[in-house]
Motif scaffolding. Structure first.
Motif, PDB file in Angstrom:
ATOM      1  N   PRO A   7       0.820  -1.221   0.000  1.00 41.23           N
ATOM      2  CA  PRO A   7       0.000   0.000   0.000  1.00 41.23           C
ATOM      3  C   PRO A   7       0.854   1.272   0.000  1.00 41.23           C
ATOM      4  CG  PRO A   7       0.061  -0.958   2.196  1.00 41.23           C
ATOM      5  CD  PRO A   7       0.752  -1.920   1.288  1.00 41.23           C
ATOM      6  N   VAL A   8       0.339   2.316  -0.595  1.00 39.73           N
ATOM      7  CA  VAL A   8       0.958   3.655  -0.598  1.00 39.73           C
ATOM      8  C   VAL A   8      -0.045   4.607   0.048  1.00 39.73           C
ATOM      9  CG1 VAL A   8       1.902   5.536  -1.969  1.00 39.73           C
ATOM     10  CG2 VAL A   8       2.302   3.143  -2.651  1.00 39.73           C
ATOM     11  N   VAL A   9       0.312   5.162   1.182  1.00 40.57           N
ATOM     12  CA  VAL A   9      -0.579   6.039   1.943  1.00 40.57           C
ATOM     13  C   VAL A   9       0.019   7.433   2.002  1.00 40.57           C
ATOM     14  CG1 VAL A   9      -1.751   6.398   4.157  1.00 40.57           C
ATOM     15  CG2 VAL A   9      -1.330   4.077   3.318  1.00 40.57           C
ATOM     16  N   SER A  10      -0.750   8.421   1.465  1.00 39.23           N
ATOM     17  CA  SER A  10      -0.296   9.826   1.445  1.00 39.23           C
ATOM     18  C   SER A  10       1.077   9.946   0.819  1.00 39.23           C
ATOM     19  CB  SER A  10      -0.279  10.401   2.872  1.00 39.23           C
ATOM     20  OG  SER A  10      -1.564  10.375   3.452  1.00 39.23           O
ATOM     21  N   GLY A  11       1.305   9.146  -0.220  1.00 40.01           N
ATOM     22  CA  GLY A  11       2.560   9.218  -0.950  1.00 40.01           C
ATOM     23  C   GLY A  11       3.688   8.428  -0.339  1.00 40.01           C
ATOM     24  N   TYR A  12       3.398   7.781   0.843  1.00 45.50           N
ATOM     25  CA  TYR A  12       4.437   6.982   1.490  1.00 45.50           C
ATOM     26  C   TYR A  12       4.202   5.493   1.202  1.00 45.50           C
ATOM     27  CZ  TYR A  12       5.858  11.099   4.167  1.00 45.50           C
ATOM     28  OH  TYR A  12       6.309  12.333   4.529  1.00 45.50           O
ATOM     29  N   GLY A  13       5.267   4.842   0.754  1.00 46.67           N
ATOM     30  CA  GLY A  13       5.190   3.410   0.469  1.00 46.67           C
ATOM     31  C   GLY A  13       6.281   2.998  -0.494  1.00 46.67           C
ATOM     32  N   TYR A  14       6.259   1.680  -0.849  1.00 45.46           N
ATOM     33  CA  TYR A  14       7.243   1.204  -1.821  1.00 45.46           C
ATOM     34  C   TYR A  14       7.007   1.859  -3.166  1.00 45.46           C
ATOM     35  CZ  TYR A  14       8.456  -2.535   1.444  1.00 45.46           C
ATOM     36  OH  TYR A  14       8.869  -3.230   2.541  1.00 45.46           O
ATOM     37  N   ASP A  15       8.089   1.953  -3.919  1.00 46.22           N
ATOM     38  CA  ASP A  15       7.996   2.495  -5.264  1.00 46.22           C
ATOM     39  C   ASP A  15       7.140   1.570  -6.110  1.00 46.22           C
ATOM     40  OD1 ASP A  15       8.329   3.567  -7.779  1.00 46.22           O
ATOM     41  OD2 ASP A  15      10.496   3.871  -7.573  1.00 46.22           O
ATOM     42  N   GLU A  16       6.055   2.090  -6.613  1.00 51.18           N
ATOM     43  CA  GLU A  16       5.144   1.247  -7.393  1.00 51.18           C
ATOM     44  C   GLU A  16       5.755   0.796  -8.711  1.00 51.18           C
ATOM     45  OE1 GLU A  16       1.397   3.109  -7.923  1.00 51.18           O
ATOM     46  OE2 GLU A  16       0.825   2.942  -5.807  1.00 51.18           O
ATOM     47  N   LEU A  54       8.615  -0.483  -8.881  1.00 49.23           N
ATOM     48  CA  LEU A  54       9.286  -1.740  -8.544  1.00 49.23           C
ATOM     49  C   LEU A  54       8.303  -2.814  -8.108  1.00 49.23           C
ATOM     50  CD1 LEU A  54      12.330  -0.305  -6.527  1.00 49.23           C
ATOM     51  CD2 LEU A  54      12.286  -1.038  -8.916  1.00 49.23           C
ATOM     52  N   THR A  55       7.299  -2.440  -7.360  1.00 45.56           N
ATOM     53  CA  THR A  55       6.400  -3.429  -6.783  1.00 45.56           C
ATOM     54  C   THR A  55       5.111  -3.617  -7.545  1.00 45.56           C
ATOM     55  OG1 THR A  55       5.295  -1.805  -5.353  1.00 45.56           O
ATOM     56  CG2 THR A  55       7.303  -2.841  -4.498  1.00 45.56           C
ATOM     57  N   ASN A  56       4.771  -2.636  -8.382  1.00 45.47           N
ATOM     58  CA  ASN A  56       3.479  -2.631  -9.073  1.00 45.47           C
ATOM     59  C   ASN A  56       2.314  -2.546  -8.088  1.00 45.47           C
ATOM     60  OD1 ASN A  56       4.492  -2.770 -11.724  1.00 45.47           O
ATOM     61  ND2 ASN A  56       4.751  -5.006 -11.501  1.00 45.47           N
ATOM     62  N   GLY A  57       2.639  -2.338  -6.840  1.00 43.73           N
ATOM     63  CA  GLY A  57       1.579  -2.152  -5.851  1.00 43.73           C
ATOM     64  C   GLY A  57       1.021  -3.446  -5.315  1.00 43.73           C
ATOM     65  N   GLN A  58       0.757  -4.373  -6.194  1.00 42.70           N
ATOM     66  CA  GLN A  58       0.223  -5.667  -5.788  1.00 42.70           C
ATOM     67  C   GLN A  58       0.525  -6.699  -6.882  1.00 42.70           C
ATOM     68  OE1 GLN A  58      -2.243  -2.948  -5.928  1.00 42.70           O
ATOM     69  NE2 GLN A  58      -2.072  -3.155  -8.160  1.00 42.70           N
ATOM     70  N   ALA A  59       0.530  -7.964  -6.483  1.00 42.95           N
ATOM     71  CA  ALA A  59       0.802  -9.035  -7.446  1.00 42.95           C
ATOM     72  C   ALA A  59       0.187 -10.333  -6.913  1.00 42.95           C
ATOM     73  CB  ALA A  59       2.305  -9.220  -7.665  1.00 42.95           C
ATOM     74  N   LEU A  60      -0.188 -11.188  -7.861  1.00 42.11           N
ATOM     75  CA  LEU A  60      -0.755 -12.482  -7.516  1.00 42.11           C
ATOM     76  C   LEU A  60      -0.352 -13.487  -8.582  1.00 42.11           C
ATOM     77  CD1 LEU A  60      -2.657 -14.301  -5.834  1.00 42.11           C
ATOM     78  CD2 LEU A  60      -4.513 -13.573  -7.371  1.00 42.11           C
ATOM     79  N   GLU A  61       0.130 -14.649  -8.108  1.00 45.89           N
ATOM     80  CA  GLU A  61       0.449 -15.720  -9.064  1.00 45.89           C
ATOM     81  C   GLU A  61      -0.037 -17.050  -8.510  1.00 45.89           C
ATOM     82  OE1 GLU A  61       4.931 -17.250  -7.865  1.00 45.89           O
ATOM     83  OE2 GLU A  61       4.726 -15.804  -9.524  1.00 45.89           O
TER      84      GLU A  61
END
Length: 415
Positions: A78-87, A89-96
């Motif tokens: 998650p990215v809250v108020s601009g704070y979080g992992y770089d999307e 790199l992470t795409n925000g979420q992933a599922l396989e």
């Protein structure tokens, strides 16, 4: 008096050959060997180890087939108020959720070598089980012989005591009639009491030997039994490689198998894989992220610090050590067999001399019995003649038992 003395001698002379057969034997050596094999937890352990080795073989064969696995992984950053992992790199979420298939193309020889190693292990367990059985067989047979000897001693002493008790009653009457002195009667009475004590000791020894036999076999038996004649015979001398040398052959095969395993570690490895399923970051059209992929893996060792050469040196040292143990054991086994043969020959040479001594003792008793009839022989001299005859019979019995034990030892080593 002459008739009684002759009866005494005839009973003593006949006891060695027919006394033990007065009662039919109830249990034989073969019975105790079968019981020992049935109850031994060690033999059962080796049997289960062999079965386990068979399962290991099935496991190795299973690894040669394509390996199918299912895997799944999910991630949300998650990215809250601009704070979080770089999307980025992470795409925000992933599922396989994937189904994977892997197969090693160059594993057939490696698998065969593993199967060969398991077979060698199974043969080693089989050898260890057979060796354990031979050791148990030797111990049980040796103890059975000891118990049988104690049983024979009890029977012989009991017969002697019975006959001396009969003679004591008659001698008491003759002493009261002043045919023999009181001191001579007391001399005979002391001999009788000594034989009664010897009988008690023999009975205790038999109970102890019989209890040890049951302990070795693993059974609890307090009933009164009669042990049959062991009837052991020398086995034919082996002409080829014997049983004991097989362990060195197995160790040598194990060494070769491990060397092959090292060789396979330095062979190229090639594998293929395929997978299919769902893999998405949910960034763009996640409902279309179903797919599949195929590929291969290839590796070949180039340099590892000469570890292969070091392993080879270890195998050479192991082979050299094994060769030394083999040569030493072969010499030791042959020396053992030669020593037992020598002891057997010396034991066999004693029988004619013992039988001659028994014959002389018999003649002396016959002569003494005539003198006893006329009162011209001291009771002490007659007691000495009886004791000499008993000693000769005991020596014959002990020599026969020693012969059986030597045969048991020879048969163990001559495999």
């Amino acid at each position: 008096m002459n008739i009684k003395l002759r009866c005494l001698f005839l009973y003593l002379a006949a006891f060695w050959t027919v006394g033990a057969g007065a009662q039919p034997p109830s249990k034989s050596l073969d019975y105790y060997l079968k019981q020992a094999e049935f109850t031994s937890p060690v033999l059962k352990d080796f049997q289960n180890q062999q079965r386990s080795a068979g399962i290991d073989s099935l496991i190795v064969r299973a690894t040669a087939k394509p390996q199918v696995t299912a895997s799944s992984a999910g991630m949300y950053a998650p990215v809250v108020s601009g704070y979080g992992y770089d999307e980025v790199l992470t795409n925000g979420q992933a599922l396989e959720a994937l189904l994977n298939v892997n197969y090693d193309l160059l594993n057939r020889k490696r698998i065969n070598n593993q199967l060969e190693g398991i077979k060698i292990q199974s043969d080693s367990i089989k050898y260890a089980r057979q060796l354990s059985w031979y050791d148990l067989q030797r111990s049980v047979s040796d103890q059975y012989i000891s118990a049988y000897a104690s049983q024979e001693q009890v029977g012989f002493n009991r017969e002697v005591v019975t006959l001396l008790e009969q003679e004591e009653t008659l001698l008491k009457k003759l002493t009261r009639s002043n045919i023999y002195k009181q001191s001579e009667y007391l001399t005979f009475l002391v001999t009788l009491q000594q034989q009664q004590l010897v009988l008690k000791q023999a009975e205790l020894q038999f109970k102890n030997d019989y209890a040890i036999l049951n302990y070795l076999v693993g059974i609890s038996d307090t009933t009164k039994v009669s042990l049959a004649d062991p009837k052991l015979y020398l086995t034919v001398t082996a002409t080829g490689p014997g049983f004991f040398s097989k362990r060195f052959d197995l160790d040598s095969l194990k060494n070769i198998n491990q060397k092959k395993a090292v060789d396979f570690n330095y062979k190229p490895k090639l594998g293929v894989y395929a997978n299919g399923g769902y893999n998405s970051s949910f960034v763009l059209q996640p409902y279309k992220n179903f797919g599949t992929s195929i590929g291969f893996t290839f590796s070949v060792p180039i340099y590892d610090g000469h570890q292969k050469k070091m392993q080879y040196n270890k195998f050479s040292l192991s082979s050299e050590t094994l060769s030394g143990y083999r040569s030493f054991f072969v010499r030791q086994q042959q020396q053992q067999l030669n020593l037992i043969r020598q002891q057997l020959n010396q034991t066999e040479a004693l029988f004619p001399k013992i039988n001659e001594q028994i014959r002389f003792s018999k003649g002396l008793i016959e002569a003494d019995s005539k003198l006893m009839h006329t009162g011209d022989l001291k009771v002490a001299d007659f007691v000495i003649a009886i004791n000499n005859y008993l000693a000769a019979q005991n020596l014959l019995r002990q020599t026969s038992i020693n012969r059986l034990k030597l045969i048991n030892q020879f048969n163990y080593w001559n495999r």
